[in-house]
Every structure is written in structure tokens, then in C-alpha cells.
Design a protein around this motif. Structure first.
Motif, PDB file in Angstrom:
ATOM      1  N   PRO A  86      -6.538   4.545   2.280  1.00 30.37           N
ATOM      2  CA  PRO A  86      -6.627   4.029   3.649  1.00 30.37           C
ATOM      3  C   PRO A  86      -7.802   3.046   3.816  1.00 30.37           C
TER       4      PRO A  86
ATOM      5  N   TYR B 135       2.021   5.448  -0.217  1.00 33.20           N
ATOM      6  CA  TYR B 135       1.980   6.555   0.535  1.00 33.20           C
ATOM      7  C   TYR B 135       2.388   7.756  -0.075  1.00 33.20           C
TER       8      TYR B 135
ATOM      9  N   LEU C 255      -6.878  -0.491   2.582  1.00 34.40           N
ATOM     10  CA  LEU C 255      -5.717  -1.094   3.652  1.00 34.40           C
ATOM     11  C   LEU C 255      -6.401  -1.440   4.982  1.00 34.40           C
TER      12      LEU C 255
ATOM     13  N   PHE D 171       0.999  -1.124  -0.039  1.00 35.43           N
ATOM     14  CA  PHE D 171      -0.006  -0.037   0.090  1.00 35.43           C
ATOM     15  C   PHE D 171       0.822   1.183   0.099  1.00 35.43           C
TER      16      PHE D 171
ATOM     17  N   ALA E  67      -1.762   6.621   4.236  1.00 37.95           N
ATOM     18  CA  ALA E  67      -1.750   5.751   3.037  1.00 37.95           C
ATOM     19  C   ALA E  67      -2.655   6.450   2.114  1.00 37.95           C
TER      20      ALA E  67
ATOM     21  N   HIS F 152       3.851   0.428   2.656  1.00 34.84           N
ATOM     22  CA  HIS F 152       3.365  -0.280   3.848  1.00 34.84           C
ATOM     23  C   HIS F 152       2.983  -1.915   3.368  1.00 34.84           C
TER      24      HIS F 152
END
Length: 188
Positions: free
Chosen positions: A175, A34, A178, A32, A172, A92
Motif C-alpha cells: 500500500p 493484492y 501504491l 500492484f 493492496a 490494481h
């Protein structure tokens, strides 16, 4: 302090090599990103720095100072490219074992599922600062552009840089997805 600065510098160049080789560090799990929020700004800074380096090279008439300014300009340009590359090659990760919260090649928090109480989508703007890692009471913030949007509450405190934290908030690009994947980690 000097050791940390040297390691940070070396990681910048490692990030560039990984990015050029298209080898992100995602051995297991679902990545993920960012970097989406800051990529346009960093690209503008990189472009501006490249133009500045060329302009300074042709404007400064003295060989010695020109060489010094060229080296500084190229070093700054590589540093910015490496910073952006780090955000791209170290996303991530949601793995079957843990949620890994990362920022470039310098921050990598492995939060195992047995230490996580909840993962929620919660956007929060932070005070302006150049620091990526920030502490407030017992919470760690891993910010991107002074913003976080995922909050992880832990079942027990963990130690990060000699401080105990019971929650970790980070940014992120996606988000909601995630958080949904974090609630079903066994299916990456």
C-alpha cells in the motif's frame, strides 16, 4: 442473476487461461498485487480439494455417484484455481490516466485522476463476510480477507452498482508504494 452467475463462471476459466499463458491484464501502467494475503490459504484449499477429489474417487464404489462426485470435485478445484488466478492476472493499476481498482476479472473501477481528491494508506479490518464488494454509507470497500489498506477520497460521487460513493477503500500488497505512485501518476 443467472446471467451474472454464468459470466462469473466464464471469467473463472478465462482467468486460468490468462494465468497459464502468463498474460496478466496490465497493458499500461504499473501493477500492484493484492493476492499475497490470501494465496497461502487458497493454496491449502486447492491442495485439500485435489486430495479430496482423488480420495472420493477411490472410496465411492458405485460408478454413477463416483462420476458425479468426480465432476463436482474437478469443477470446485478449477473454480478455486480460477479465483486465485483472477487475483494474479488482474492487479490494481496506476496509469497516467487513472487508478484502476480491481478484484479478479469481475471488478474493475477506473478512477480518473481528476475525480480523486486524495489517496492514503489506512488499514481497516471489516466485519467477516464472503462479499468482496461492500458498501457502508457512501464508501465502497473492495476487501481481501475482510481487510482494506488504501483509501481513495473522490472529488465527486460516482455510481457503483446503483449506489453513489464518495470514497473507495481497497487492499493492496504494497500500500505505501501504491500511494506514493498514485501521488505521482504521470511517472508510471
Amino acid at each position: 442473476m443467472i446471467r451474472r452467475a454464468v459470466l462469473f463462471e466464464l471469467r473463472i476459466y478465462r482467468n486460468i487461461v490468462r494465468w497459464i499463458a502468463r498474460r496478466p491484464d496490465v497493458r499500461s501502467g504499473e501493477p500492484f498485487g493484492y493476492a499475497q494475503l490470501v494465496t497461502p490459504v487458497l493454496c491449502l484449499w486447492i491442495f485439500g480439494s485435489a486430495v479430496e477429489t482423488v480420495v472420493v474417487h477411490f472410496i465411492v464404489p458405485w460408478e454413477g455417484p463416483r462420476l458425479v462426485l468426480d465432476v463436482i470435485g474437478v469443477w470446485g478445484l478449477l473454480w478455486m484455481v480460477g479465483f486465485l488466478a483472477g487475483m494474479r492476472v488482474y492487479p490494481h493499476l496506476v496509469t497516467p490516466e487513472a487508478l484502476r481498482v480491481r478484484h479478479g476479472g469481475n471488478t474493475d473501477l477506473k478512477l480518473t485522476w481528476d475525480t480523486i481528491e486524495s489517496v492514503t494508506h489506512r488499514r481497516k479490518d471489516l466485519e467477516s463476510s464472503i462479499k468482496t464488494l461492500r458498501f457502508s454509507d457512501d464508501e465502497l470497500f473492495v476487501a481481501v480477507n475482510n481487510e482494506v489498506n488504501v483509501r481513495v477520497v473522490l472529488t465527486e460521487p460516482i455510481v457503483v452498482r446503483d449506489r453513489e460513493v464518495t470514497a473507495v477503500s481497497f487492499y493492496a500488497d504494497d500500500p505505501k508504494n501504491l500511494v506514493a505512485r498514485a501521488k505521482a501518476p504521470a511517472v508510471p
